[in-house]
Design an enzyme around this catalytic site. Structure first.
Site, PDB file in Angstrom:
ATOM      1  N   VAL A  75       0.883  -1.156   0.000  1.00 26.62           N
ATOM      2  CA  VAL A  75       0.000   0.000   0.000  1.00 26.62           C
ATOM      3  C   VAL A  75       0.926   1.212   0.000  1.00 26.62           C
ATOM      4  O   VAL A  75       1.675   1.427   0.956  1.00 26.62           O
ATOM      5  CB  VAL A  75      -0.919   0.023   1.235  1.00 26.62           C
ATOM      6  CG1 VAL A  75      -1.852   1.227   1.181  1.00 26.62           C
ATOM      7  CG2 VAL A  75      -1.725  -1.268   1.308  1.00 26.62           C
ATOM      8  N   SER A  76       0.931   1.959  -1.088  1.00 22.76           N
ATOM      9  CA  SER A  76       1.919   3.027  -1.263  1.00 22.76           C
ATOM     10  C   SER A  76       1.780   4.107  -0.200  1.00 22.76           C
ATOM     11  O   SER A  76       0.739   4.254   0.451  1.00 22.76           O
ATOM     12  CB  SER A  76       1.772   3.652  -2.650  1.00 22.76           C
ATOM     13  OG  SER A  76       1.982   2.697  -3.665  1.00 22.76           O
ATOM     14  N   ALA A  77       2.841   4.876  -0.037  1.00 24.58           N
ATOM     15  CA  ALA A  77       2.825   5.973   0.918  1.00 24.58           C
ATOM     16  C   ALA A  77       1.748   6.985   0.536  1.00 24.58           C
ATOM     17  O   ALA A  77       1.616   7.342  -0.638  1.00 24.58           O
ATOM     18  CB  ALA A  77       4.191   6.649   0.955  1.00 24.58           C
TER      19      ALA A  77
END
Length: 406
Positions: A75-77
């Site tokens: 889950v990307s930043a």
């Protein structure tokens, strides 16, 4: 009496609002509609394996690793997701494609397109799409289409798309993405160019795509037909290496010998503040230098004794005849937190290499540091270099990327 579930939900809501305020303060979010999407989507439901505080931290949540421990899904930043959604400029009613699933970003996109729009998310990994489907349903975004496929071919059954957002690092833009983009559509893609990754916001201009914005970004690498690995040349075990994104000829033993020789230092006189980004300098060096590569080192004291680059992850380097030079910096004013760019060189031609790199640092400072950003375009097929004398041409599998500076 407040139940445990209710208390947890209230805590998640509070943490989510704190995250949004942080993104607004940092400038990652500027559009009210993007802020509203981040306030609405419960990120913790897409990262249930970590505590609430970690789910709402402004950082990546790694969700799957390969057999070597390398992250292959996450889950990307939030800051990066926000920047890319700002680049995309999604409006209600649009039809959108996300390449690389996780669920959370697709939910944000669903908020932006509203009930009159459509979002499709695709991934090559069944574990990832199963997870995305499950979490999207739990969070109330069952209307998002989740597709298991190699995204190199796009998702033709839901095309055309007004927006395509790519959330994996790619080396090229395959023809299917062009074909499935509407005439006035936009692609946001983290593209690797000579080893450097930038999130490009691309629109059509005649027969090619041109960037209207680009930002520094890093993602897990795409899998499947679009995969394209860099070449790593190790110079001292696993501690120091040079990364090549093209087919340069490399005398590995000469470079290893050069590393053992005393280094040459040349300083540029070009200074910067501690919080000032210098990704523009890195891109300029990738544009202006022919024998360009990236130096990486391990985050150990032993590796730092060997090389001390500007960034341990990837620092611009110039290859020579049996040697190499790379960008460094040192502190010149602790009170003002001011630093100076310089170059360290190794090998028989270290003086020439450091002078060449310092010259280009000064050109960037004089001509491009405070001016317009580079213009990046993507053209189908090859381009004749003779017709683009002031442009860096980067041949890819399907396209040619061009970088020019105003």
């Amino acid at each position: 009496m407040v139940t445990t579930a209710a208390a947890g939900s209230a805590r998640a809501d509070a943490l989510r609002q704190v995250l949004v305020e942080e993104l607004l303060a940092a400038g990652s979010i500027t559009a009210p509609e993007v802020a509203a999407a981040f306030r609405a989507v419960p990120r913790h439901l897409f990262a249930p394996e970590v505590p609430l505080e970690q789910a709402y931290a402004n950082d990546v949540v790694r969700t799957k690793h390969d057999e070597r421990g390398v992250t292959i899904s996450s889950v990307s930043a939030p800051w990066l997701q926000a920047v890319m959604l700002e680049q995309a400029r999604i409006t209600p009613g649009m039809r959108c494609l996300e390449i690389g699933s996780g669920g959370y970003n697709a939910a944000l996109m669903a908020e932006l397109v509203g009930p009159g729009g459509e979002v499709t998310t695709v991934d090559i990994d069944a574990d990832v799409t199963d997870r995305a489907r499950r979490f999207l349903d739990t969070a109330g975004y069952g209307r998002v289409n989740v597709v298991l496929a190699d995204a190199d071919g796009g998702v033709p059954q839901h095309a055309p798309y007004d927006r395509i957002i790519v959330t994996v690092g790619v080396w090229d833009v395959p023809p299917a993405w062009w074909d499935q983009l509407s005439d006035d559509g936009r692609i946001v893609v983290p593209l690797r160019m000579r080893g450097l990754s930038r999130s490009l916001a691309l629109v059509r201009e005649g027969d090619h795509l041109v960037s209207v914005d680009h930002e520094m970004a890093g993602f897990v690498a795409v899998q499947g037909a679009g995969a394209h690995a860099e070449r790593l040349v190790t110079l001292h075990g696993e501690e120091v290496g040079l990364r090549f994104d093209d087919d340069q000829q490399v005398d590995v033993e000469a470079l290893r010998t050069a590393l053992r020789q005393p280094r040459v230092e040349t300083w540029s006189g070009v200074r910067f503040g501690g919080m000032e980004p210098f990704d523009g300098l890195f891109l300029w060096l990738a544009t202006s230098l022919d024998r360009f590569c990236l130096l990486s080192r391990a985050r150990t004291d032993a590796a730092r004794e060997l090389v001390d680059p500007a960034s341990p992850i990837a620092t611009p380097a110039l290859l020579g005849d049996g040697g190499f030079g790379y960008v460094a910096f040192h502190e010149v004013d602790p009170q003002e937190q001011t630093y100076e760019f310089g170059v360290y060189g190794h090998g028989p031609d270290a003086d020439r290499l450091t002078d060449r790199l310092v010259e280009q640092i000064r050109v960037w400072d004089r001509e491009h540091r405070h001016g317009p950003a580079a213009r990046i375009s993507i053209h189908p097929g090859p381009l004749p270099a003779a017709e683009h004398p002031a442009t860096r041409l980067i041949p890819k599998r399907h396209t040619t990327v061009t970088i020019s500076w105003p």
